[in-house]
Design a protein around this motif. Structure first.
Motif, PDB file in Angstrom:
ATOM      1  N   VAL A  93      18.210 -33.857  15.050  1.00 38.09           N
ATOM      2  CA  VAL A  93      18.407 -35.207  15.541  1.00 38.09           C
ATOM      3  C   VAL A  93      17.054 -35.903  15.630  1.00 38.09           C
ATOM      4  CG1 VAL A  93      18.246 -34.523  17.995  1.00 38.09           C
ATOM      5  CG2 VAL A  93      19.645 -36.489  17.360  1.00 38.09           C
ATOM      6  N   LEU A  94      17.045 -37.210  15.387  1.00 40.71           N
ATOM      7  CA  LEU A  94      15.782 -37.957  15.360  1.00 40.71           C
ATOM      8  C   LEU A  94      15.977 -39.361  15.935  1.00 40.71           C
ATOM      9  CD1 LEU A  94      14.565 -37.089  11.745  1.00 40.71           C
ATOM     10  CD2 LEU A  94      13.389 -36.448  13.868  1.00 40.71           C
ATOM     11  N   PRO A  95      14.878 -39.997  16.346  1.00 38.80           N
ATOM     12  CA  PRO A  95      14.984 -41.410  16.732  1.00 38.80           C
ATOM     13  C   PRO A  95      15.365 -42.231  15.507  1.00 38.80           C
ATOM     14  CG  PRO A  95      12.861 -40.462  17.387  1.00 38.80           C
ATOM     15  CD  PRO A  95      13.529 -39.458  16.523  1.00 38.80           C
ATOM     16  N   VAL A  96      16.090 -43.322  15.737  1.00 41.11           N
ATOM     17  CA  VAL A  96      16.613 -44.120  14.626  1.00 41.11           C
ATOM     18  C   VAL A  96      15.503 -44.680  13.731  1.00 41.11           C
ATOM     19  CG1 VAL A  96      16.751 -46.188  16.070  1.00 41.11           C
ATOM     20  CG2 VAL A  96      18.194 -46.008  14.028  1.00 41.11           C
ATOM     21  N   ASP A  97      14.298 -44.861  14.256  1.00 45.71           N
ATOM     22  CA  ASP A  97      13.220 -45.423  13.430  1.00 45.71           C
ATOM     23  C   ASP A  97      12.420 -44.349  12.684  1.00 45.71           C
ATOM     24  OD1 ASP A  97      11.929 -44.299  15.563  1.00 45.71           O
ATOM     25  OD2 ASP A  97      11.053 -46.157  16.331  1.00 45.71           O
ATOM     26  N   ALA A  98      12.925 -43.125  12.681  1.00 47.78           N
ATOM     27  CA  ALA A  98      12.184 -42.032  12.032  1.00 47.78           C
ATOM     28  C   ALA A  98      12.581 -41.889  10.564  1.00 47.78           C
ATOM     29  CB  ALA A  98      12.460 -40.722  12.757  1.00 47.78           C
ATOM     30  N   THR A  99      11.815 -41.049   9.855  1.00 49.51           N
ATOM     31  CA  THR A  99      12.220 -40.653   8.507  1.00 49.51           C
ATOM     32  C   THR A  99      12.618 -39.180   8.558  1.00 49.51           C
ATOM     33  OG1 THR A  99       9.939 -40.092   8.007  1.00 49.51           O
ATOM     34  CG2 THR A  99      10.683 -42.279   7.333  1.00 49.51           C
TER      35      THR A  99
END
Ligand code: SF4
Lengths: 468, 213
Positions: A299-305
């Motif tokens: 899972v990642l922050p929405v602004d990540a790649t």
């Protein structure tokens, strides 16, 4: 001695400590649904046993029921589903167990129905043949899932044979940013500690960020303790807890109420109580989250790649990533906001309460589903949530946006009913598990908050809710 | 749970190692709402030549004549002789349910998978661990003599051969007690019924609201 909330709940339910280290723990509530209970009832029959305390059980239908309107079990097309639904009806009738069945406005997902009814109140032990029973821990309960043999055991004895778990504290301090919800908090926690992080522990969520959440939000967090590796998650009692319980149909009334509140106020971890593991999280670090892989910890922050497997030094993790990429059909290094969605699911015991639907409706209002999105399902967690949403006009907001407004149930969370993903489809889902095939054979799940799901439905791909 | 005291029965040999619970009872049968009725689908993929589905009439399906449990000489067997690591794989309690429903009360093998081993005791099935040598000998003896029977005496912890010679086996005292007395977990917990009632009285005083009708 200073005790944790879990220590207090354990001590209050200890019937007998056995010499071999196991203990008999008293169970206050058992919630029953159609899939994991049939063999338990059959076991009772074969052994000629009766439920120990019939009134402690609450049954409802959720996993198998269609979310299109229907009046009785015989209208369910899938035969195995129909039989399981009818079997629950027969069993509850035969044993005199309270059931909120088809057509009852109280029918809904087990973990939505129970707190909503006040069937679960602070200080209880709560079990159900379903791993997300941890949801109820938001009410300062010891709540966890059990297997079918144990369902029967609790029916017959009102007890479980258990061993005490370790104590874990997850403290989230600070203020949550705009657009950051309880779902993002718990996904962030799982991203930090991993899906095995809570193994062998009872998890308490604390800190100012948790305190600031509504009961709905706390339930979302406790719900996913199981994805963080813990069977049970919990939050201490405060005013928000007590305000939530007040006036619910099965909650204490009158003099009992006052006595209950007095006791419930003690259901907090004492100053200086010892936790085996403590995790500190800074609320300001949490951004809206999107899962990209086939485990909730991916899972990642929405602004990540998306991560590059070659840069992962741990060989086991790297091969897990590679498998996930293959299954999800995504490219390392791509932006999360470039992931297109084919379907959207707003529902499940994680995010189908009224507050979740309101958050999705705020985004949907005055907007339209993207043409590229085939379907947006909005599935309330219970008949009462549905009623409330309709009273607030949320159904109209969704329908005008091109979303489908459905009947309560688990629906596309696990695809045991007709709501399913087709192979290869990407889904923005407010549920809790992104395992391979979970939402339908070959389906690709991305776990998000209700607002993020609605935003993806409108844009046709993931968007940062904070930019809206 | 049915007591297990002494089992005098025909022995069927299943000469393969690492038999997993998926082979014991394939996944499509887990949709059943029953704990019984799995017997006809025990080892489904080995026993039949076609693919089994829940609800089908198994008596009309083509049998794999080669498979040991289909051979006339082993009909009515209640003791299964197996190889090492029996019952590995998924934790499904349907596996011992299927073995019991088929008629097996005891399984003799050099080793068992943990969860399966536990699940057996919950269901009145006795898994017996013997050495590789003893297992080998028994396989030979079963093969050599049609109608080969063994007696399993739990109280004495002995497997008694047709000639009267005995093989000793180990078992955890607590589990032995439960099997001999037919106590499943529930039966055992109910031995503490008084303690549970006593506890309830106290709770009823402290938190009467928990006890709704
Ligand atoms: S909504 Fe999903 S996770 Fe929750 S109980 Fe239903 S199937 Fe399980």
């Amino acid at each position: 001695m200073a005790r944790t909330l879990y220590d207090k709940l354990w001590d209050a339910h200890l019937v007998k400590q056995r010499d071999d280290g196991s203990a008999l723990i008293y169970i206050d509530r058992q919630i029953i649904h159609e899939v994991t209970s049939p063999q338990a009832f059959e076991g009772l029959r074969l052994a000629n046993r009766q439920p120990w305390r019939v009134g402690s059980n609450f049954a409802t239908l959720d996993h198998n029921v269609p979310t299109t309107p229907f009046k009785n079990a015989s209208e369910i097309e899938d035969e195995t589903s129909r039989i399981q639904v009818q079997t629950l009806e027969d069993n509850t009738r035969a044993f005199g167990i309270r059931e909120f069945g088809i057509g009852d406005v109280r029918q809904g997902i087990v973990h939505v129905m129970a707190p909503e009814q006040g069937a679960v109140v602070p200080g209880m032990t709560v079990v159900c043949g379903d791993s997300h029973t941890s949801t109820n821990g938001a009410l300062a309960c010891l709540a966890h899932g059990i297997g079918t043999s144990e369902v029967e055991h609790v029916l017959a004895t009102q007890c479980l044979v258990a061993k005490k778990m370790k104590n874990m504290l997850i403290r989230v301090e600070g203020e949550l940013g705009t657009g950051v919800t309880a779902k993002d908090v718990v996904l962030h926690i799982i991203g930090v500690i991993g899906t095995a992080g809570g193994n062998g522990h009872a998890m308490e969520f604390a800190g100012s960020a948790i305190r600031s959440l509504s009961m709905e939000g706390r339930m979302t967090i406790c719900n996913m303790s199981i994805e963080a590796g813990a069977r049970a998650g919990m939050v201490a009692v405060d005013d928000i807890t007590i305000d939530y319980v007040r006036g619910r149909p099965f909650a204490p009334k009158g003099a009992d109420w006052d006595k209950a509140v007095e006791y419930w106020r003690t259901l907090v971890s004492d100053e200086g109580a010892k936790f085996d593991t403590v995790v500190e999280i800074n609320a300001a670090d949490i951004k809206p989250q999107v899962s990209w892989g086939t485990s909730p910890e991916m899972v990642l922050p929405v602004d990540a790649t998306l991560p590059i497997p070659e840069q992962e030094s741990d060989a086991v993790k790297r091969s897990g990533m590679e498998r996930a990429y293959q299954y999800m059909g995504l490219t390392p290094g791509m932006k999360i906001t470039d992931i297109k969605v084919d379907r959207v699911f707003i529902g499940s015991c994680t995010n189908s309460r009224i507050e979740d639907l309101r958050a999705a409706a705020v985004v949907a209002k005055g907007r339209k589903k993207a043409d590229s999105v085939k379907q947006v399902l909005v599935v309330p967690g219970s008949g009462l949530v549905k009623q409330q949403a309709e009273a607030e006009g949320l159904d109209k907001v969704f329908i005008e946006a091109g979303f489908e407004w459905r009947e309560p149930g688990c629906s596309m969370c696990l695809a045991m009913n007709p709501d399913k993903l087709m192979p290869g489809e990407h889904c923005a889902s407010t549920s809790n598990r992104n395992f391979e095939g979970r939402q339908g054979n070959g389906g690709r799940t991305h776990l998000v908050s209700p607002a993020m799901a609605a935003a993806a439905a409108v844009a046709g791909h993931f968007v940062d809710i904070r930019d809206l | 749970m049915e007591k297990f005291i002494r089992e005098d029965g025909l022995v069927a040999p299943l000469d393969r190692a690492n038999v997993d619970t998926d082979q014991i009872i394939p996944k499509q049968f887990l949709k059943s709402i029953l704990r019984s009725g799995f017997g006809p689908n025990l080892f489904d993929e080995w026993r039949y030549l076609d693919e089994g589905q829940p609800g089908r009439d198994n008596s009309k399906r083509p049998l794999n004549k080669e498979f040991v449990l289909n051979q006339p000489r082993y009909q009515g067997a209640s003791i299964l002789l197996a190889r090492r690591n029996f019952g590995c794989g998924s934790s499904r309690e349907h596996a011992p349910w299927a073995l019991l429903d088929f008629g097996f009360r005891a399984i003799i093998a050099p080793s068992f998978a943990d969860i399966f081993f536990n699940n057996c005791f919950k269901n009145g099935v006795l898994p017996i661990v013997v050495s590789e040598e003893v297992a080998d000998e028994l396989f030979k003896a079963v093969e050599a003599k049609q109608g080969y029977r063994l007696t399993v005496d739990l109280a004495e912890q002995k497997i008694i051969r047709p000639d009267g010679a005995a093989i000793d086996f180990e078992i955890d005292a607590f589990r032995k007690h439960c099997l001999l007395n037919g106590l499943d977990d529930i039966g055992l917990t109910l031995q503490d019924a008084d303690a549970i009632r006593e506890y309830e009285k106290g709770r009823q005083q402290r938190e009467p609201w928990v006890f709704i009708e």
